[in-house]
Scaffold this motif. Structure first.
Motif, PDB file in Angstrom:
ATOM      1  N   GLY A  91      -1.459  91.222  98.695  1.00 44.62           N
ATOM      2  CA  GLY A  91      -0.460  90.813  99.936  1.00 44.62           C
ATOM      3  C   GLY A  91      -1.116  90.343 101.363  1.00 44.62           C
ATOM      4  O   GLY A  91      -0.687  90.567 102.066  1.00 44.62           O
ATOM      5  N   LEU A  92      -2.346  89.899 101.298  1.00 46.21           N
ATOM      6  CA  LEU A  92      -3.251  89.597 102.261  1.00 46.21           C
ATOM      7  C   LEU A  92      -3.203  88.068 102.587  1.00 46.21           C
ATOM      8  O   LEU A  92      -3.949  88.012 103.671  1.00 46.21           O
ATOM      9  N   ILE A  93      -2.575  87.350 101.805  1.00 43.92           N
ATOM     10  CA  ILE A  93      -2.499  86.097 102.214  1.00 43.92           C
ATOM     11  C   ILE A  93      -1.274  85.455 102.769  1.00 43.92           C
ATOM     12  O   ILE A  93       0.003  85.926 102.175  1.00 43.92           O
ATOM     13  N   GLN A  94      -1.265  84.849 103.946  1.00 41.78           N
ATOM     14  CA  GLN A  94       0.247  84.207 104.556  1.00 41.78           C
ATOM     15  C   GLN A  94       0.542  83.030 104.258  1.00 41.78           C
ATOM     16  O   GLN A  94       1.805  82.555 104.230  1.00 41.78           O
ATOM     17  N   GLN A  95      -0.687  82.277 103.773  1.00 44.98           N
ATOM     18  CA  GLN A  95      -0.362  80.720 103.876  1.00 44.98           C
ATOM     19  C   GLN A  95      -1.175  80.003 102.926  1.00 44.98           C
ATOM     20  O   GLN A  95      -2.408  80.380 102.868  1.00 44.98           O
ATOM     21  N   PHE A  96      -0.774  78.952 102.194  1.00 48.87           N
ATOM     22  CA  PHE A  96      -1.747  78.264 101.395  1.00 48.87           C
ATOM     23  C   PHE A  96      -1.676  76.781 101.737  1.00 48.87           C
ATOM     24  O   PHE A  96      -0.506  76.239 102.119  1.00 48.87           O
ATOM     25  N   ILE A  97      -2.785  76.118 101.827  1.00 43.96           N
ATOM     26  CA  ILE A  97      -3.015  74.578 102.195  1.00 43.96           C
ATOM     27  C   ILE A  97      -3.670  74.272 100.813  1.00 43.96           C
ATOM     28  O   ILE A  97      -5.129  74.408 100.845  1.00 43.96           O
ATOM     29  N   ILE A  98      -3.071  73.667  99.876  1.00 49.49           N
ATOM     30  CA  ILE A  98      -3.754  73.409  98.467  1.00 49.49           C
ATOM     31  C   ILE A  98      -3.620  71.580  98.535  1.00 49.49           C
ATOM     32  O   ILE A  98      -2.719  70.918  98.470  1.00 49.49           O
ATOM     33  N   THR A  99      -4.953  71.137  98.417  1.00 52.71           N
ATOM     34  CA  THR A  99      -5.056  69.678  98.151  1.00 52.71           C
ATOM     35  C   THR A  99      -5.234  69.306  96.698  1.00 52.71           C
ATOM     36  O   THR A  99      -6.374  70.035  96.060  1.00 52.71           O
TER      37      THR A  99
END
Length: 117
Positions: free
Chosen positions: A63-71
């Motif tokens: 639960g340590l990731i708040q956001q994804f930017i996936i290309t």
């Protein structure tokens, strides 16, 4: 502290070939001389960078990731190292925005809403 994943995948969800090669990325993984797909803006906003797919999977499980930017790169490589592996529970995401680039790359930004039991 906010943790954001900024990463590229093939359309079939791989971040690298089985041997770790990213030769299928535009410019073989080297963004010099071309479009940076928002990388400079992103890198200017971070205090630290943390390595690879296994780390992403472990951070996500905890639960340590708040956001994804996936290309998404418009290629199917068939097999390789997946961005996402098994998770102990579902993770809800909220789509924030999607950008399309002239060369066919599609970049989506997601907010992590939380882990579902």
């Amino acid at each position: 502290m906010k943790a954001t994943v900024y990463i590229a995948t093939s359309v079939d969800g791989f971040i690298a070939r089985q041997n770790g090669s990213v030769d299928w990325l535009p410019n073989g993984g080297d963004a010099q001389g071309g479009e940076d797909y928002g990388y400079r803006e992103f890198i200017d906003s971070v205090d630290a960078i943390v390595n690879g797919g296994k780390t992403i999977q472990r951070f996500l499980s905890e639960g340590l990731i708040q956001q994804f930017i996936i290309t998404k790169i418009p290629i199917l490589i068939g097999t390789g190292i997946p961005l996402f592996g098994p998770l102990p529970r579902d993770v809800r995401l909220r789509h924030l925005e999607t950008r399309q680039f002239r060369n066919g790359l599609v970049q989506s930004k997601y907010e992590v809403l939380g882990n579902l039991a």
